[in-house]
Scaffold this motif. Structure first.
Motif: not given
Length: 192
Positions: A124-129, A155-166, A168-173
């Motif tokens: 619910q807080d993508p930056a914290l997530a 979950p496809g909303e741009p609101f969650f992009d910071p979470f997805y970017a991290e 991906e950076r950490l190579d997490l499924a």
């Protein structure tokens, strides 16, 4: 030739118990376990019974014994979706996520050749997530489970992009699990 063992990619855990609700959280929103006898416990949220489980939900040795009987070589374990805690404030959900991630990591460490772990984050807080992902990875988990509905957002909303970017950076499924689907108002036909 030996038969190939099954890999079960969809196995949930429920802990034997939950910690006390943090001061920031209304106790009726925080899950708890109630003993039901015969080795069974019910996960409760307020007065609502979410699921009745036994030690297969939290005990590595019991899981491994069952896996051996069912020819399962590996389980990917993740929280039961109702534990994802999106309905809590972000700090309370972070407390739950850290508790669950440690619980999952303990099961993985008890059977490192039999389990891989998918944790949870306060989405619910993508930056914290996103910040929690490094901790989750440090606990030895290989990914994260998220719900298909995060407080009314898909979950496809741009609101969650910071979470997805991290992630991906950490190579997490990322495992997306159905959870109170959004847009059910658009379905035609009888009510679900």
């Amino acid at each position: 030739m030996r038969p190939i063992k099954v890999i079960d990619v969809h196995c949930h855990i429920v802990p034997a118990d939950f910690p006390a609700a943090p001061s920031t959280c209304a106790p009726e929103k925080w899950p708890r376990m109630e003993d039901r006898g015969n080795g069974q416990r019910a996960m409760m949220t307020g007065k609502r019974e979410m699921r009745v489980v036994d030690n297969r939900a939290w005990e590595a040795a019991r899981r491994i014994a069952d896996m051996n009987c069912e020819d399962v070589g590996l389980q990917a374990i993740s929280p039961m979706p109702e534990i994802l805690s999106y309905w809590l404030d972000a700090p309370s959900a972070q407390t739950m996520a850290r508790y669950m991630n440690k619980t999952i990591a303990e099961i993985v460490h008890a059977g490192p050749n039999r389990f891989v772990g998918l944790g949870m984050v306060p989405l619910q807080d993508p930056a914290l997530a996103a910040k929690e992902l490094a901790i989750l990875r440090g606990d030895g988990l290989i990914g994260v489970e998220i719900g298909s509905n995060i407080n009314g957002k898909s979950p496809g909303e741009p609101f969650f992009d910071p979470f997805y970017a991290e992630a991906e950076r950490l190579d997490l499924a990322i495992f997306v699990h159905a959870l109170h689907p959004t847009m059910t108002d658009r379905l035609v036909g009888p009510p679900m």
